[in-house]
Design a protein around this motif. Sequence first.
Motif: not given
Length: 85
Positions: A50-51, A53-55, A69-72, A74-75
């Motif tokens: 969950d935390n 930085l990379h997708g 995850n949230p980074a993915m 966002s990407l």
Amino acid sequence: MKKPSDRNNATFEDLIGLGDHSARKNYYPELTQKLDELDVERNRYKWLFDNALHGIFQADLSGRFRTANPAMASLCGYSSAGDLV
């Protein structure tokens, strides 16, 4: 054995068949300790997922997102990972 309607009120011991005289009851403390250890590890990996930085994502064989995850998210331009899946 409890009827399915009684299972909501059943204890874990009732559901896995650990009666008062069961030989399996000797393994119960070890089983619960291992389950607790697995839960700690699962929570640790969930936090990392969950935390990160990379997708990170998981897809099925047809290429559909199963989890991300949230980074993915966002990407890919989504506000949350739930929008991706």
